[in-house]
Design a protein around this motif. Structure first.
Motif, PDB file in Angstrom:
ATOM      1  N   GLY A  49     -34.738  62.935  18.723  1.00  0.00           N
ATOM      2  CA  GLY A  49     -34.692  61.544  18.934  1.00  0.00           C
ATOM      3  C   GLY A  49     -33.674  60.646  17.933  1.00  0.00           C
ATOM      4  N   ARG A  50     -32.907  61.566  17.361  1.00  0.00           N
ATOM      5  CA  ARG A  50     -32.018  61.094  16.511  1.00  0.00           C
ATOM      6  C   ARG A  50     -30.708  60.722  17.103  1.00  0.00           C
ATOM      7  NH1 ARG A  50     -27.898  63.476  12.785  1.00  0.00           N
ATOM      8  NH2 ARG A  50     -27.366  62.046  11.049  1.00  0.00           N
ATOM      9  N   ALA A  51     -30.308  59.345  16.706  1.00  0.00           N
ATOM     10  CA  ALA A  51     -28.885  58.863  17.507  1.00  0.00           C
ATOM     11  C   ALA A  51     -27.913  58.686  16.113  1.00  0.00           C
ATOM     12  CB  ALA A  51     -29.174  57.642  18.352  1.00  0.00           C
ATOM     13  N   ARG A  52     -26.737  59.023  16.328  1.00  0.00           N
ATOM     14  CA  ARG A  52     -25.548  58.855  15.409  1.00  0.00           C
ATOM     15  C   ARG A  52     -24.484  58.159  16.193  1.00  0.00           C
ATOM     16  NH1 ARG A  52     -23.152  64.256  13.690  1.00  0.00           N
ATOM     17  NH2 ARG A  52     -23.324  65.487  15.745  1.00  0.00           N
ATOM     18  N   THR A  53     -23.571  57.933  15.345  1.00  0.00           N
ATOM     19  CA  THR A  53     -22.369  57.361  15.922  1.00  0.00           C
ATOM     20  C   THR A  53     -21.371  58.655  15.532  1.00  0.00           C
ATOM     21  OG1 THR A  53     -22.401  55.220  15.100  1.00  0.00           O
ATOM     22  CG2 THR A  53     -20.094  56.051  15.396  1.00  0.00           C
ATOM     23  N   VAL A  54     -20.589  59.222  16.672  1.00  0.00           N
ATOM     24  CA  VAL A  54     -19.803  60.290  16.333  1.00  0.00           C
ATOM     25  C   VAL A  54     -18.389  60.077  16.832  1.00  0.00           C
ATOM     26  CG1 VAL A  54     -21.621  61.822  17.256  1.00  0.00           C
ATOM     27  CG2 VAL A  54     -20.212  60.902  18.957  1.00  0.00           C
ATOM     28  N   GLY A  55     -17.748  58.728  17.280  1.00  0.00           N
ATOM     29  CA  GLY A  55     -16.611  58.418  17.452  1.00  0.00           C
ATOM     30  C   GLY A  55     -16.118  57.065  17.457  1.00  0.00           C
ATOM     31  N   ALA A  56     -14.976  56.733  17.252  1.00  0.00           N
ATOM     32  CA  ALA A  56     -14.780  55.094  17.305  1.00  0.00           C
ATOM     33  C   ALA A  56     -15.771  54.259  16.459  1.00  0.00           C
ATOM     34  CB  ALA A  56     -14.700  54.795  18.715  1.00  0.00           C
ATOM     35  N   ARG A  57     -15.860  54.804  15.244  1.00  0.00           N
ATOM     36  CA  ARG A  57     -16.925  54.164  14.307  1.00  0.00           C
ATOM     37  C   ARG A  57     -16.613  52.870  14.153  1.00  0.00           C
ATOM     38  NH1 ARG A  57     -20.838  56.113  11.164  1.00  0.00           N
ATOM     39  NH2 ARG A  57     -20.353  58.258  11.823  1.00  0.00           N
ATOM     40  N   HIS A  58     -17.373  52.019  14.033  1.00  0.00           N
ATOM     41  CA  HIS A  58     -16.982  50.566  13.677  1.00  0.00           C
ATOM     42  C   HIS A  58     -17.037  50.466  12.177  1.00  0.00           C
ATOM     43  CE1 HIS A  58     -17.455  46.021  13.325  1.00  0.00           C
ATOM     44  NE2 HIS A  58     -18.195  46.429  12.296  1.00  0.00           N
ATOM     45  N   THR A  59     -15.796  49.680  11.978  1.00  0.00           N
ATOM     46  CA  THR A  59     -15.779  49.312  10.532  1.00  0.00           C
ATOM     47  C   THR A  59     -15.469  47.762  10.534  1.00  0.00           C
ATOM     48  OG1 THR A  59     -13.392  49.629  10.693  1.00  0.00           O
ATOM     49  CG2 THR A  59     -14.579  51.502   9.822  1.00  0.00           C
ATOM     50  N   ASP A  60     -15.891  47.090   9.353  1.00  0.00           N
ATOM     51  CA  ASP A  60     -15.697  45.703   9.147  1.00  0.00           C
ATOM     52  C   ASP A  60     -14.597  45.132   8.983  1.00  0.00           C
ATOM     53  OD1 ASP A  60     -18.539  44.822  10.075  1.00  0.00           O
ATOM     54  OD2 ASP A  60     -19.120  45.706   8.238  1.00  0.00           O
ATOM     55  N   ALA A  61     -13.488  44.617   9.668  1.00  0.00           N
ATOM     56  CA  ALA A  61     -12.396  44.178   9.402  1.00  0.00           C
ATOM     57  C   ALA A  61     -12.301  43.039   8.227  1.00  0.00           C
ATOM     58  CB  ALA A  61     -11.690  43.648  10.408  1.00  0.00           C
ATOM     59  N   VAL A  62     -13.594  42.306   8.193  1.00  0.00           N
ATOM     60  CA  VAL A  62     -13.780  41.345   7.445  1.00  0.00           C
ATOM     61  C   VAL A  62     -15.300  41.174   6.864  1.00  0.00           C
ATOM     62  CG1 VAL A  62     -11.957  39.786   8.485  1.00  0.00           C
ATOM     63  CG2 VAL A  62     -14.397  39.659   8.990  1.00  0.00           C
ATOM     64  N   ASP A  63     -15.567  40.454   5.715  1.00  0.00           N
ATOM     65  CA  ASP A  63     -17.009  40.424   5.374  1.00  0.00           C
ATOM     66  C   ASP A  63     -17.821  39.886   6.527  1.00  0.00           C
ATOM     67  OD1 ASP A  63     -19.482  39.629   4.333  1.00  0.00           O
ATOM     68  OD2 ASP A  63     -18.523  38.708   2.555  1.00  0.00           O
ATOM     69  N   PRO A  64     -18.869  40.724   6.870  1.00  0.00           N
ATOM     70  CA  PRO A  64     -19.695  40.467   7.979  1.00  0.00           C
ATOM     71  C   PRO A  64     -20.532  39.328   7.984  1.00  0.00           C
ATOM     72  CG  PRO A  64     -20.301  42.577   7.263  1.00  0.00           C
ATOM     73  CD  PRO A  64     -19.196  42.124   6.412  1.00  0.00           C
ATOM     74  N   ALA A  65     -20.478  38.408   6.662  1.00  0.00           N
ATOM     75  CA  ALA A  65     -21.028  37.173   6.443  1.00  0.00           C
ATOM     76  C   ALA A  65     -20.596  35.941   7.420  1.00  0.00           C
ATOM     77  CB  ALA A  65     -20.957  36.867   4.893  1.00  0.00           C
ATOM     78  N   TYR A  66     -19.140  36.654   7.798  1.00  0.00           N
ATOM     79  CA  TYR A  66     -18.332  35.427   8.740  1.00  0.00           C
ATOM     80  C   TYR A  66     -18.644  36.013  10.153  1.00  0.00           C
ATOM     81  CZ  TYR A  66     -16.009  34.185   4.349  1.00  0.00           C
ATOM     82  OH  TYR A  66     -15.572  33.614   3.454  1.00  0.00           O
ATOM     83  N   TYR A  67     -19.419  36.746  10.558  1.00  0.00           N
ATOM     84  CA  TYR A  67     -19.907  37.060  11.854  1.00  0.00           C
ATOM     85  C   TYR A  67     -20.872  36.044  12.292  1.00  0.00           C
ATOM     86  CZ  TYR A  67     -17.903  41.745  11.270  1.00  0.00           C
ATOM     87  OH  TYR A  67     -17.002  42.761  10.878  1.00  0.00           O
ATOM     88  N   PRO A  68     -20.897  35.637  13.471  1.00  0.00           N
ATOM     89  CA  PRO A  68     -21.607  34.655  14.283  1.00  0.00           C
ATOM     90  C   PRO A  68     -23.172  35.483  14.287  1.00  0.00           C
ATOM     91  CG  PRO A  68     -20.640  35.260  15.836  1.00  0.00           C
ATOM     92  CD  PRO A  68     -19.959  36.086  14.630  1.00  0.00           C
ATOM     93  N   GLU A  69     -24.223  34.595  14.223  1.00  0.00           N
ATOM     94  CA  GLU A  69     -25.714  35.292  14.588  1.00  0.00           C
ATOM     95  C   GLU A  69     -26.176  34.580  16.082  1.00  0.00           C
ATOM     96  OE1 GLU A  69     -27.336  37.085  13.047  1.00  0.00           O
ATOM     97  OE2 GLU A  69     -26.865  37.198  10.731  1.00  0.00           O
TER      98      GLU A  69
END
Length: 660
Positions: A370-390
């Motif tokens: 039941g374990r899921a993990r990122t194995v490719g094209a991993r997301h990286t934050d280009a800027v501080d996530p505080a600037y992402y909308p909710e």
């Protein structure tokens, strides 16, 4: 320190280049032995697409360097462009479609000496040539089976499609006659074949004009002879009012198909001998979506008999369905939206997933743990996530009390606040399709605006997918009305709530969304400005040979049977006298779906009318911008339009020159 500045004038670290380089997503995931492979976008490399592999040790590598571009143009929107066969010696054998010439190529990336790709199919001087998609290697026959799209003349609808077998020895590279056709062209559209576990049967989907695949399609079944011919072809599911979106074979030799015969795309088990079907998980949820590209996969059967499925109302999540009980165990993790790109290998399911805080990644689920993990094209934050909308998932009430689904993104920037009493401007985003949906995922284009103090509302107007066939059918013969009304209802509601400034509302959209934006300008006085991107503007010219074959009869369901007066009256191009709000029109010059000629006629009709507007045309771009430099310029132009219209200064943004 938090500073006070007007909405729309906030300084932000989210730059246009961040959105551009995050453009596109991984797609067409597959497994090759123990490796995971996928197609990846390269916006900085003129928008090409490459094939990437993840080796068992976790390292990623591009299989094909520039200039190879792994992308098919079948039905213009394309389809699965690659397939690979693992071999005990010499590494995998890879077949792919190259965008520049649309030929099929074969390569052996692990072969000693690194021999480059060699062509398998010939060129054709007729019309759009020969195109290939959804390949299925048959090494035991020395062939690859796939969809062949062949132009028979110079017109966009002079085309035929069949299932065809291409020799892997390259003998067809100069000789069209060496391609072996498996079916006739009795059906206008077909998907690639799916072979039964014993290789004795093949299944595929087919449909005909004027239907689109989400209106009505058929599940075809045939026997496969020892020498690789298809016989006893028959229809086992589907019809004019039933959409079958995907078909696969289960390990026990029965068929699995996603059909909307009950009002929702649910997963059915189909007996290939009798055609009898059983709904494996009856729910008012979607287990599939619109077939805009060949080879999309919303479900994938596992060898154990379990089935990896995407399902949901609106956003789709990954689950493991037990067909014996109808129970689904959803994958744990932060991902809230999965794209139709599932693959399985043993006990593993692999797909492409994102969330409101992460862009699309390649994710693997171990169905045993039941374990899921990122194995490719991993997301990286280009800027501080505080600037992402909710985002807030909302349901609004439209005309006649109908529900309208939307995602609302309020302005968000930890370094800024607005003056007391000021309400934010809002831009309504109308998605393309129109048979489609806005996914609930991190989009740096949205963050580009919200972090500057401009709100965004993505509207999944009537006609959108994800909410059942009845919701989809609201748009039948009502395009330019229901979509326009639903977008306006959301904008009006936000203003009435005090969440948006009624005087500073805008609308934007691309393709069908561009139509909705333009139609909104000519039929409502609600919006202060609009961004119109590679749009449909003239229904009559579009219906009379002005677009590609796939959508050439689409208007018969969206607007009604061809009636020149009705088509003209509904078209923004013939109602420009009603436009009073500024706009920017963005267009690719190599767009076969919404040709630039239509946008140029629209701009010419606006000349001298005193309405501020700008037209930006981009060389080398088609339907959907892919090049980083194009996306950057387009975002700058859009923000400048809003700043000028809303009466603010956008720091560091080139000023868009608006003529009239």
């Amino acid at each position: 320190m938090v500073s006070t500045a007007p909405y729309g004038a906030w300084q932000s670290p989210v730059e246009a280049r961040h959105a551009a380089h995050g453009g596109g997503r991984p797609e067409y995931v597959g497994t090759v032995g123990d490796e995971v492979w996928w197609v990846a976008p390269r916006p900085a490399e003129a928008g090409r697409q490459t094939l990437v592999r993840r080796r068992p040790d976790g390292t990623e590598a591009s299989v094909l360097d520039a200039p190879w571009n792994v992308r098919s143009r079948v039905i213009e929107y394309g389809g699965l462009p690659w397939a690979a066969v693992p071999r005990p010696a010499g590494g995998p054998l890879v077949v792919f479609a190259h965008f520049a010439d649309q030929r099929l190529y074969v390569c052996e990336p692990d072969a000693p000496g690194g021999a480059g790709p060699r062509p398998l199919t010939p060129l054709s001087p007729v019309g759009g040539g020969l195109r290939w998609a959804d390949p299925v290697p048959r090494p035991e026959l020395g062939e690859v089976w796939c969809v062949l799209e062949e132009f028979t003349g110079e017109g966009p609808t002079d085309v035929r499609r069949v299932l065809a077998a291409v020799p892997l020895d390259g003998s067809a590279a100069q000789d069209r006659g060496a391609v072996r056709e498996l079916t006739d062209d009795a059906h206008r559209f077909v998907t690639g074949p799916r072979l039964s576990p014993d290789g004795g049967r093949a299944a595929w989907l087919a449909w005909d004009h004027p239907r689109m695949p989400w209106d009505g399609s058929e599940l075809k079944l045939a026997r496969v002879t020892a020498d690789g011919r298809l016989t006893d072809v028959r229809t086992v599911l589907g019809g004019p009012e039933e959409s079958v979106a995907q078909v696969e074979w289960a390990a026990d030799g029965t068929l699995l198909a996603a059909t909307d015969r009950g009002g929702w795309w649910n997963l059915h088990r189909v007996d290939p001998d009798t055609g009898e079907s059983v709904n494996l998980c009856p729910r008012e949820e979607e287990f599939a979506g619109p077939l805009w590209k060949l080879g999309l996969r919303w479900f994938a059967p596992l060898p154990s008999g379990l089935i990896a499925v995407l399902h949901g109302r609106g956003p789709m999540v990954l689950g493991i369905l037990d067909p014996a009980t109808g129970e689904i165990a959803d994958a744990a993790g932060p991902w809230t939206e999965w794209a139709p790109a599932l693959a399985v290998n043993g006990t593993r399911a692999v797909g492409v997933a994102a969330s409101a805080r992460t862009a699309y990644e390649v994710v693997e689920l171990d169905t045993c743990t039941g374990r899921a993990r990122t194995v490719g094209a991993r997301h990286t934050d280009a800027v501080d996530p505080a600037y992402y909308p909710e985002p807030r998932v909302r349901t609004f009430t439209g005309p006649d009390g109908r529900e309208i689904h939307a995602h609302v993104y309020a302005p968000r920037n930890p370094g800024h606040t607005a003056p007391d009493g000021e309400l934010p401007p809002f831009v309504v985003w109308a998605h393309g399709g129109p048979t489609g949906r806005s996914p609930l995922v991190l989009d740096l284009e949205i963050a580009y605006f919200t972090s500057r103090g401009i709100g965004v509302a993505e509207v999944n107007y009537g006609g959108s997918t994800g909410y059942g066939r009845a919701y989809r059918d609201r748009l039948r013969e009502e395009w330019g009305r229901v979509d326009v009304e639903d977008c306006a209802a959301v904008a009006e509601a936000l203003a009435a709530e005090g969440a948006a400034d009624r005087a500073r509302l805008a609308i934007r959209g691309g393709s069908a969304g561009g139509w909705t934006a333009a139609a909104s300008l000519v039929s409502t006085g609600l919006y202060a400005c609009a961004t119109i991107v590679y749009p449909v503007l003239d229904l009559l010219s579009w219906a009379q040979g002005g677009t590609h074959d796939f959508e050439s009869r689409y208007l018969e369901s969206l607007v009604g049977p061809l009636a020149p007066d009705q088509y003209r009256e509904r078209s923004p191009l013939h109602r420009v006298d009603r436009i009073s709000a500024p706009f920017v029109l963005l267009q690719g010059l190599e767009d076969p779906v919404c040709p630039a000629e239509e946008s140029e006629r629209f701009v010419a009709a606006m000349a001298g009318r005193g309405v501020p507007h700008a037209y930006l045309a981009f060389e080398g771009e088609g339907h959907g911008f892919r090049r980083a430099e194009t996306m950057i310029r387009a975002l700058h132009a859009e923000l400048s339009l809003y700043a000028q219209t809303f009466g603010v200064t956008a720091p560091g943004i080139p000023v868009l020159e608006l003529g009239s």
